[in-house]
Design an enzyme around this catalytic site. Structure first.
Site, PDB file in Angstrom:
ATOM      1  N   HIS A 162     -13.262  -2.214  -7.054  1.00 41.85           N
ATOM      2  CA  HIS A 162     -14.444  -1.345  -7.179  1.00 41.85           C
ATOM      3  C   HIS A 162     -14.084   0.141  -7.147  1.00 41.85           C
ATOM      4  CE1 HIS A 162     -15.706  -0.567  -2.686  1.00 41.85           C
ATOM      5  NE2 HIS A 162     -14.416  -0.415  -2.860  1.00 41.85           N
ATOM      6  N   ASP A 185       0.854  -1.188   0.000  1.00 40.70           N
ATOM      7  CA  ASP A 185       0.000   0.000   0.000  1.00 40.70           C
ATOM      8  C   ASP A 185       0.883   1.228   0.000  1.00 40.70           C
ATOM      9  OD1 ASP A 185      -2.303   1.745   0.331  1.00 40.70           O
ATOM     10  OD2 ASP A 185      -3.346   0.018   1.171  1.00 40.70           O
TER      11      ASP A 185
END
Length: 355
Positions: free
Chosen positions: A259, A214
């Protein structure tokens, strides 16, 4: 009959309205309740009212607030089932409000703060603009794309990261129940923020090695989480960008990542995962699946959330299948969990030599 003579029941009430006008009014005032809940979370009302209750004056003194305004707020909370009062002065929390306590197991406080945050609230206020243009409204509302804006506002970035961690914390065990592992793999949580999912898997499988990829600013949180769960010796945080490169591993986890992005971006992420898989490796995509039109549920509303905030969307199984095919991946298994989230297991369509 005037407007307010209809059967109007406030949004959030346990009692549903009995006519269409009342139901529509309830829908129209839904955002009032969103801000009540967010304010209750921000001001730690649940903490103040637990376990013995408090008066408006008590809370006002503790938080440096206006006493009359606190009373009016608590009265509204009581009307929504968040608090009770037998004398109209001292308020006690209900089990519903207790979900916002800072010390509650699987507390929803961080999610409540995010639900009414500026970075969430303002783009939603321009939803009709997203429908007209087919583009996200974060730049119009905030002046930058969602993740770029968060990078410039550390307080909002912290709220968002904490909310995503809280959401994962609630889902991690439900997903871990249905994720199949040998127990000795290297598992990379791609875009995994604080790493709660992969760390939960590591707790269940003592031979598992875990990593999170990340952005660098969430590394401290991921390392702290690994320490609190006792898996530091098998955990690594990798600061980086999943559009550029994904660390090698036997299993790549993509939970609520796809998404956030349009189709082309999703294919790029999936290809990077595929290219860095070890022989025999798998990609596990965890997302909501949009059902048939007219099916009640969270998914269509979450899709509008993505429309307002990002370039992403919620997708049907068929739509996911198109992405996987473009990325050189084949869907081998679909597994439902105890939550609304499904686990889609993928394998390379044309394995590289040696796989």
């Amino acid at each position: 009959m005037t407007l307010f003579e209809h059967d109007f029941v406030a949004a959030g009430s346990a009692e549903p309205p009995r006519d269409d006008t009342g139901r529509m009014l309830q829908m129209m005032t839904g955002y009032w309740v969103t801000q009540v809940v967010r304010s209750a979370a921000e001001l730690r009302i649940a903490d103040h009212l637990h376990p013995g209750g408090a008066t408006a004056a008590d809370i006002a003194a503790a938080e440096s607030l206006d006493t009359d305004s606190v009373f009016r707020f608590l009265r509204a909370c009581a009307s929504l089932g968040l608090a009770t009062s037998t004398d109209g002065e001292r308020f006690v929390s209900t089990s519903l409000l207790d979900t916002l306590r800072t010390d509650a197991p699987e507390s929803l406080r961080d999610l409540a703060l995010w639900g009414g945050a500026e970075s969430h609230w303002l783009p939603w206020g321009r939803l009709s603009g997203a429908i007209r243009s087919g583009t996200t409204q974060t730049k119009a509302a905030l002046g930058a794309s969602f993740f770029d804006w968060l990078a410039t506002v550390p307080t909002e970035a912290e709220v968002f990261t904490n909310a995503m961690t809280a959401m994962t914390r609630g889902l991690a065990h439900q997903l871990a129940d249905v994720i199949r592992l040998k127990g000795t793999e290297v598992v990379v949580d791609v875009g995994g923020a604080g790493g709660n999912l992969v760390q939960t898997l590591m707790q269940r499988h003592p031979g598992l090695t875990g990593a999170v990829l990340d952005l660098p600013h969430v590394g401290a949180e991921a390392d702290a989480s690994a320490s609190s769960l006792g898996v530091t010796d098998r955990f690594t945080f990798v600061g980086g960008d999943f559009f550029e490169k994904v660390p090698s591993g036997d299993v790549h986890l993509l939970k609520f990542v796809l998404h956030d992005w349009d189709d082309d971006a999703c294919v790029r992420i999936l290809r990077n995962c595929r290219e860095s898989l070890e022989p025999g490796g798998r990609v596990l995509v965890m997302e909501l699946l949009v059902d048939e039109v007219g099916t009640p549920g969270l998914q269509p509303l979450m899709d509008l959330n993505m429309m307002a905030l990002s370039t992403g969307r919620e997708r049907s199984l068929r739509e996911f299948g198109n992405l996987f095919e473009r990325a050189g991946l084949t869907l081998t298994r679909t597994t439902s969990s105890a939550s609304l989230v499904s686990v889609l297991e993928l394998a390379p369509s044309d394995p590289r030599p040696g796989q």
